[in-house]
Design an enzyme around this catalytic site. Structure first.
Site, PDB file in Angstrom:
ATOM      1  N   ARG A 153       1.130  23.689 -15.454  1.00  0.00           N
ATOM      2  CA  ARG A 153      -0.253  23.573 -15.908  1.00  0.00           C
ATOM      3  C   ARG A 153      -0.317  22.539 -17.038  1.00  0.00           C
ATOM      4  NH1 ARG A 153      -1.360  25.582 -11.806  1.00  0.00           N
ATOM      5  NH2 ARG A 153      -2.445  27.549 -11.408  1.00  0.00           N
ATOM      6  N   HIS A 158      -2.985  16.970  -9.129  1.00  0.00           N
ATOM      7  CA  HIS A 158      -2.739  18.406  -8.862  1.00  0.00           C
ATOM      8  C   HIS A 158      -2.535  18.655  -7.358  1.00  0.00           C
ATOM      9  CE1 HIS A 158      -3.431  22.664 -10.644  1.00  0.00           C
ATOM     10  NE2 HIS A 158      -2.639  22.721  -9.572  1.00  0.00           N
TER      11      HIS A 158
HETATM   12  P1  NAP Z   1       6.598  33.162 -10.717  1.00  0.00           P
HETATM   13  O1  NAP Z   1       7.278  33.505  -9.443  1.00  0.00           O
HETATM   14  O2  NAP Z   1       5.723  34.168 -11.362  1.00  0.00           O
HETATM   15  O3  NAP Z   1       7.740  32.735 -11.749  1.00  0.00           O
HETATM   16  C1  NAP Z   1       7.483  32.496 -13.088  1.00  0.00           C
HETATM   17  C2  NAP Z   1       8.795  32.229 -13.804  1.00  0.00           C
HETATM   18  O4  NAP Z   1       8.497  31.865 -15.161  1.00  0.00           O
HETATM   19  C3  NAP Z   1       9.699  33.451 -13.863  1.00  0.00           C
HETATM   20  O5  NAP Z   1      11.041  33.083 -13.692  1.00  0.00           O
HETATM   21  C4  NAP Z   1       9.471  33.967 -15.285  1.00  0.00           C
HETATM   22  O6  NAP Z   1      10.588  34.658 -15.852  1.00  0.00           O
HETATM   23  C5  NAP Z   1       9.277  32.666 -16.028  1.00  0.00           C
HETATM   24  N1  NAP Z   1       8.581  32.902 -17.297  1.00  0.00           N
HETATM   25  C6  NAP Z   1       7.365  33.447 -17.496  1.00  0.00           C
HETATM   26  N2  NAP Z   1       7.098  33.547 -18.813  1.00  0.00           N
HETATM   27  C7  NAP Z   1       8.188  33.061 -19.451  1.00  0.00           C
HETATM   28  C8  NAP Z   1       8.541  32.934 -20.814  1.00  0.00           C
HETATM   29  N3  NAP Z   1       7.709  33.327 -21.808  1.00  0.00           N
HETATM   30  N4  NAP Z   1       9.751  32.418 -21.119  1.00  0.00           N
HETATM   31  C9  NAP Z   1      10.612  32.039 -20.134  1.00  0.00           C
HETATM   32  N5  NAP Z   1      10.336  32.144 -18.808  1.00  0.00           N
HETATM   33  C10 NAP Z   1       9.136  32.663 -18.492  1.00  0.00           C
HETATM   34  O7  NAP Z   1       5.718  31.840 -10.557  1.00  0.00           O
HETATM   35  P2  NAP Z   1       5.819  30.732  -9.415  1.00  0.00           P
HETATM   36  O8  NAP Z   1       5.220  31.237  -8.162  1.00  0.00           O
HETATM   37  O9  NAP Z   1       7.202  30.205  -9.374  1.00  0.00           O
HETATM   38  O10 NAP Z   1       4.814  29.624 -10.007  1.00  0.00           O
HETATM   39  C11 NAP Z   1       5.023  29.043 -11.271  1.00  0.00           C
HETATM   40  C12 NAP Z   1       3.828  28.248 -11.714  1.00  0.00           C
HETATM   41  O11 NAP Z   1       3.719  27.033 -10.980  1.00  0.00           O
HETATM   42  C13 NAP Z   1       2.463  28.907 -11.486  1.00  0.00           C
HETATM   43  O12 NAP Z   1       2.160  29.862 -12.475  1.00  0.00           O
HETATM   44  C14 NAP Z   1       1.518  27.727 -11.536  1.00  0.00           C
HETATM   45  O13 NAP Z   1       1.084  27.517 -12.867  1.00  0.00           O
HETATM   46  C15 NAP Z   1       2.397  26.541 -11.115  1.00  0.00           C
HETATM   47  N6  NAP Z   1       1.955  25.974  -9.822  1.00  0.00           N
HETATM   48  C16 NAP Z   1       1.544  24.682  -9.767  1.00  0.00           C
HETATM   49  C17 NAP Z   1       1.161  24.130  -8.561  1.00  0.00           C
HETATM   50  C18 NAP Z   1       0.783  22.691  -8.417  1.00  0.00           C
HETATM   51  O14 NAP Z   1       0.338  22.270  -7.352  1.00  0.00           O
HETATM   52  N7  NAP Z   1       0.970  21.876  -9.413  1.00  0.00           N
HETATM   53  C19 NAP Z   1       1.173  24.917  -7.406  1.00  0.00           C
HETATM   54  C20 NAP Z   1       1.616  26.223  -7.490  1.00  0.00           C
HETATM   55  C21 NAP Z   1       2.008  26.749  -8.717  1.00  0.00           C
HETATM   56  P3  NAP Z   1      11.108  36.060 -15.237  1.00  0.00           P
HETATM   57  O15 NAP Z   1      11.732  35.667 -13.903  1.00  0.00           O
HETATM   58  O16 NAP Z   1      12.102  36.502 -16.217  1.00  0.00           O
HETATM   59  O17 NAP Z   1       9.924  36.945 -15.068  1.00  0.00           O
HETATM   60  C1  GLV Z   2      -1.780  25.878  -8.001  1.00  0.00           C
HETATM   61  O1  GLV Z   2      -1.794  25.205  -8.957  1.00  0.00           O
HETATM   62  C2  GLV Z   2      -1.415  27.268  -7.974  1.00  0.00           C
HETATM   63  O2  GLV Z   2      -1.287  27.894  -9.028  1.00  0.00           O
HETATM   64  O3  GLV Z   2      -1.218  27.792  -6.853  1.00  0.00           O
END
Ligand code: NAP
Ligand code: GLV
Length: 310
Positions: free
Chosen positions: A225, A273
């Site tokens: 983000r 994005h």
């Molecule tokens: P997820 O499965 O919820 O994983 C989040 C990871 O972040 C987990 O490993 C978590 O640790 C870690 N985390 C959270 N808070 C933390 C902290 N305070 N300190 C250290 N680590 C922390 O999320 P995801 O599905 O992989 O997605 C991640 C992010 O990608 C989304 O939230 C979104 O913002 C972004 N995204 C962007 C796009 C785009 O097109 N640009 C698309 C999709 C997603 P734990 O494992 O210990 O819980």
């Molecule tokens: C996109 O940014 C998502 O959070 O899926």
């Protein structure tokens, strides 16, 4: 009858509805803003709902997030306290994100930016080929997306350091966790990929202190983000050479305003994005599974922890 409201603009929603109804005949589907009786809505499928909207649905029992990041849902002041929020996870989102990260890492690693300037100057010069083993990559966030990117990069020979909130043990990945291990994690990272959710703890985490904990000339990839990044700190790090470049897919303000300084920095690569996206044709199966689980009283998968913010 189970009434669900889709608050999202997408192509092919009629096809999705047809497929959903074929599997769950008593499903009643509405597309915002056309809702005949808001009192009947039991589930909402959304990513960035209008602020305050949740108050309109007294029988709401389930929120399904189309986004991996749920901060736009959690910020609603009228979010009912005990309604579970689940993320709709489908593999295409993960593989597309990993593709984007591989592209960005390899462009940096294989000196694509330098060769681009050579080409513009009609200059023929071969640079020494770098070893993947000498380019450690740091991944902030070892969740669904971070773990996949980490493992695929590792198969190419890049040493990987991953950072999460809680301890992890992932084959081939050097794992760090918690604020106290962040600097240690960063100390060898030539490339840093941010894949964290946006929460109170992670907002502004890509800042001067973070950049200065990395080796000089490192590269930043932010696909999480825009609010993770302190923009002025990035510009200063690029000007000083502490960072050699950045690939940014997300911004505090989207679309990125035309007069934003990022546009004119040659070291910054900008995409709108699009690192990954989910298309409605992929939603059918995970949606049917989620609705069936919910109605059958079975444990839901990918439930958001509201306290943690992700
Ligand atoms: P997820 O499965 O919820 O994983 C989040 C990871 O972040 C987990 O490993 C978590 O640790 C870690 N985390 C959270 N808070 C933390 C902290 N305070 N300190 C250290 N680590 C922390 O999320 P995801 O599905 O992989 O997605 C991640 C992010 O990608 C989304 O939230 C979104 O913002 C972004 N995204 C962007 C796009 C785009 O097109 N640009 C698309 C999709 C997603 P734990 O494992 O210990 O819980
Ligand atoms: C996109 O940014 C998502 O959070 O899926």
């Amino acid at each position: 009858m189970f009434s669900i409201l889709i608050i999202y603009e997408a192509e092919n929603l009629q096809l999705l509805i047809k497929e959903l109804k074929a599997s769950i005949p008593d499903l009643d589907v509405h597309i915002w803003p056309k809702v005949e009786n808001a009192d009947n809505i039991e589930a909402i499928l959304t990513w960035k709902p209008p602020l305050g909207i949740m108050a309109k649905f007294p029988k709401l029992k389930l929120i399904i997030s189309l986004g991996a990041g749920v901060e736009e849902i959690l910020r609603d002041p009228n979010l009912p306290a005990n309604v579970p929020i689940v993320r709709l996870i489908e593999p295409c989102v993960t593989s597309r994100m990993t593709e984007y990260i591989l592209l960005a890492v390899l462009r940096f690693h294989r000196q694509a930016f330098t060769y681009q300037t050579f080409q513009q100057a009609r200059h023929w010069q071969a640079l020494p080929l770098p070893e993947t083993s000498s380019c450690t990559i740091g991944i902030l966030g070892l969740g669904i997306l971070g773990t996949d990117a980490a493992q695929k990069l590792n198969t190419l020979g890049f040493p990987i350091r991953g950072w999460s909130r809680t301890p992890k043990n992932i084959d081939g990945i050097e794992c760090f966790h918690g604020r106290e291990q962040l600097k240690l994690c960063l100390s060898k990272c030539r490339v840093l990929v941010c894949l964290l959710p946006l929460t109170r703890e992670t907002k502004g985490i890509l800042n001067r202190e973070t950049f200065s904990a990395m080796p000089q000339g490192s590269y930043l990839i932010n696909v999480a983000r825009g609010q993770h990044l302190v923009e002025q700190d990035l510009l200063e790090a690029l000007d000083s050479g502490q960072l050699s470049g950045a690939c940014l897919d997300v911004f505090s303000q989207e679309p990125l305003p035309k007069n934003h300084p990022f546009w004119s920095y040659p070291q910054i690569t900008i995409t709108p994005h699009v690192a990954t996206q989910t298309d409605s044709e992929y939603w059918t199966k995970p949606l049917i599974d989620t609705i069936r689980c919910f109605r059958g009283g079975l444990p839901l998968k990918n439930v958001v922890n509201r306290q943690q913010g992700y």
